[in-house]
Write an enzyme that holds these catalytic residues in place. Structure first.
Site, mmCIF file in Angstrom:
data_model
loop_
_atom_site.group_PDB
_atom_site.id
_atom_site.type_symbol
_atom_site.label_atom_id
_atom_site.label_comp_id
_atom_site.label_asym_id
_atom_site.label_seq_id
_atom_site.Cartn_x
_atom_site.Cartn_y
_atom_site.Cartn_z
ATOM 1 N N ASP A 11 43.344 41.582 37.351
ATOM 2 C CA ASP A 11 41.918 41.721 37.586
ATOM 3 C C ASP A 11 41.823 42.541 38.877
ATOM 4 O O ASP A 11 42.774 42.560 39.669
ATOM 5 C CB ASP A 11 41.263 40.347 37.754
ATOM 6 N N ASP A 13 38.756 43.036 41.419
ATOM 7 C CA ASP A 13 38.045 42.436 42.546
ATOM 8 C C ASP A 13 38.470 40.984 42.717
ATOM 9 O O ASP A 13 38.332 40.177 41.811
ATOM 10 C CB ASP A 13 36.534 42.534 42.331
#
EC number: 3.1.3.-
Length: 171
Positions: A11, A13
């Site tokens: 992922d 952020d």
């Protein structure tokens, strides 16, 4: 195509950079400690690395898909300074109820659905047993499970140390 290679999907952020809300400009990136070093080390060790990230800021009209692609290109340039490389960045610009009508949909790519993960697996011929995801939310881990791969929840403050601990535990 490099079939059978080991792969990690991140992922973005909250895992590679600090999640400060709708980041789309490189000058606003604040790196998670150890992220650039982890990407470099894993690249050197022969891992294929990917990013799978929801980017609802596109659907909300905060920035464009072009802005996201530009940011990803700049991030990879920074990773390469350290000797690392992200093979490909996948992102979902969709959001159910979005302000911008063309992005207003319930798609299969928005996590916790597995679309982006499956796209990477299929495009690069990845073997699920050699592929895992590192995310900072339950939605990331759920997406990994739905795709049939192992997910690890990153809640620490240094990505490189976190990953070293995972590999130590795996044997």
């Amino acid at each position: 195509m490099r079939i059978g290679k080991k792969a990690i999907l991140f992922d973005r952020d909250g895992v590679l950079n600090i999640d400060s809300g709708y980041v789309y400009r490189y000058e606003n990136i604040r790196w998670i400690d150890g992220a650039r070093e982890a990407v470099a080390r894993l690249t050197e060790e022969g891992w294929l690395l990917f990013v799978v990230t929801n980017q609802s800021g596109v659907a909300r009209g905060f920035y464009t898909e072009k802005d996201v692609m530009k940011l990803h290109k700049q991030m990879n340039k920074e990773f390469r300074k350290y000797g690392g490389n992200i093979t490909e960045f996948f992102f979902c610009p969709h959001l159910n109820g979005a302000e911008i009508s063309r992005y207003n949909m319930d798609c299969n790519c928005r996590k916790p659905k597995p679309g982006m993960i499956l796209q990477a697996i299929n495009k690069y011929g990845l073997i699920k047993e050699n592929t895992f995801l590192v995310g900072d939310s339950r939605r990331d881990i759920e997406a990994a499970a739905r795709a049939g791969i192992k997910g690890f929840l990153f809640e620490g403050d240094n990505l490189n140390l976190f990953l070293k601990n995972i590999f130590r535990e795996k044997g």
